[in-house]
Design a protein around this motif. Structure first.
Motif, PDB file in Angstrom:
ATOM      1  N   ALA A  26      20.458  16.235   1.936  1.00 16.33           N
ATOM      2  CA  ALA A  26      20.460  14.644   1.934  1.00 16.33           C
ATOM      3  C   ALA A  26      21.188  14.245   0.645  1.00 16.33           C
ATOM      4  CB  ALA A  26      19.012  14.334   1.873  1.00 16.33           C
ATOM      5  N   PRO A  27      20.927  14.887  -0.542  1.00 17.55           N
ATOM      6  CA  PRO A  27      21.562  14.472  -1.686  1.00 17.55           C
ATOM      7  C   PRO A  27      23.152  14.275  -1.679  1.00 17.55           C
ATOM      8  CG  PRO A  27      19.737  15.982  -2.324  1.00 17.55           C
ATOM      9  CD  PRO A  27      19.988  16.024  -0.958  1.00 17.55           C
ATOM     10  N   ALA A  28      23.619  15.392  -0.662  1.00 13.83           N
ATOM     11  CA  ALA A  28      25.159  15.005  -0.610  1.00 13.83           C
ATOM     12  C   ALA A  28      25.503  14.167   0.208  1.00 13.83           C
ATOM     13  CB  ALA A  28      25.685  16.493  -0.259  1.00 13.83           C
ATOM     14  N   GLY A  29      24.440  13.527   1.105  1.00 17.80           N
ATOM     15  CA  GLY A  29      24.844  12.390   1.888  1.00 17.80           C
ATOM     16  C   GLY A  29      25.257  12.815   3.370  1.00 17.80           C
ATOM     17  N   VAL A  30      25.144  14.199   3.673  1.00 14.99           N
ATOM     18  CA  VAL A  30      25.315  14.559   4.821  1.00 14.99           C
ATOM     19  C   VAL A  30      24.209  15.359   5.569  1.00 14.99           C
ATOM     20  CG1 VAL A  30      27.935  14.627   4.441  1.00 14.99           C
ATOM     21  CG2 VAL A  30      26.535  16.673   4.297  1.00 14.99           C
ATOM     22  N   ASN A  31      24.212  15.483   6.859  1.00 18.59           N
ATOM     23  CA  ASN A  31      23.016  16.188   7.480  1.00 18.59           C
ATOM     24  C   ASN A  31      23.678  17.769   7.803  1.00 18.59           C
ATOM     25  OD1 ASN A  31      24.408  16.113   9.947  1.00 18.59           O
ATOM     26  ND2 ASN A  31      23.128  14.559  10.596  1.00 18.59           N
ATOM     27  N   LEU A  32      23.033  18.640   8.297  1.00 15.43           N
ATOM     28  CA  LEU A  32      23.703  19.822   8.668  1.00 15.43           C
ATOM     29  C   LEU A  32      24.751  19.857   9.729  1.00 15.43           C
ATOM     30  CD1 LEU A  32      23.087  22.438  10.634  1.00 15.43           C
ATOM     31  CD2 LEU A  32      23.522  22.793   8.311  1.00 15.43           C
ATOM     32  N   ALA A  33      24.481  19.102  10.629  1.00 16.52           N
ATOM     33  CA  ALA A  33      25.571  19.087  11.613  1.00 16.52           C
ATOM     34  C   ALA A  33      26.922  18.641  11.099  1.00 16.52           C
ATOM     35  CB  ALA A  33      25.097  18.235  12.755  1.00 16.52           C
TER      36      ALA A  33
END
Lengths: 132, 132
Positions: A26-33
């Motif tokens: 989340a801190p990177a602003g993306v999800n796993l997919a």
DNA sequence: GCGACATGCGGGTATATACCCGACCCATGA
DNA sequence: TCATGGGTCGGGTATATACCCGCATGTCGC
């Protein structure tokens, strides 16, 4: 989770694992997919949706829609290829930056899984996943 | 699938397994997620969405929406409970029939997984799934 | 009895995923 | 040249999934 159904068991595991990685990333602003897709785009360089779908083992239309989300967030960009049927997708600077920020977070998630499963369990998981 | 990402590996396995079970169950007119949910409803008898979500380890709103699909297909029915907040969900005759028709199809899918993974692999999968 | 808190649910929003179909572009053979 | 077929994509539709918020109902302490 005492379902005897292999499929339900795998799906449950996938949901929980995804939630764990999503939270970690989340801190990177993306999800796993999204992180996973970004890494493939990085690795393959500007790439067509069809090839991306083939590598990701996803439906082409799914990849198209997922990429569209990344494009809206300015993490990837479409470039025109020689063959005008193709829509070569490449990372933007922001996309590369998201990958860079996500890497240690992803590593943490990986280590957490290894802790949960133990070294032997993690190895078995990898082996099992290859069977599909 | 040589992704080193545990999560991507599990998700890929889940997608492929789901596709296999979905195809197997198609003659019964339900997919794996629906079959799984119907079985839980059968087992628990008329049950609230909240309890169903707890058992299925799914978000309550997800269960609500999935049940709505089953209701539209007349496989389940809402009954009013004593507590007027509750929406007790139970199988209809058609729902029970879908389960009956799905059972041998589901068994086939289970056996196919066991063939793919081998007895030892299937046991490990079960053990691993419990760790999540 | 009444207000504070808890419980149960629906709806809004977003994403991931799949299947099917139609549009478009390109290469190749007639 | 031109039609045909195959590759590539977008859009429509459906489902599964999650988070958050608000509403209705129930319960409990006072």
């Amino acid at each position: 989770m005492n379902t005897p159904c292999y499929c339900a068991a795998i799906r449950s595991a996938a949901r929980k694992t995804t939630a764990l990685y999503d939270a970690a990333l989340a801190p990177a602003g993306v999800n796993l997919a999204q992180y996973s897709l970004l890494r493939k785009i990085e690795r393959l360089g500007p790439v067509s949706l069809t090839e991306l779908a083939s590598v990701a083992e996803l439906d082409r239309s799914t990849v198209g829609r997922n990429v569209k989300v990344l494009e809206r967030r300015r993490l990837v960009r479409f470039k025109s290829a020689d063959d005008q049927r193709e829509a070569a997708v490449g990372l933007t600077a922001a996309g590369a930056e998201a990958l860079r920020r996500g890497e240690p977070l992803w590593n943490n998630a990986q280590r957490r899984i290894e802790t949960t499963l133990g070294a032997e369990g993690a190895k078995r998981l990898r082996t099992l996943a290859l069977a599909f």
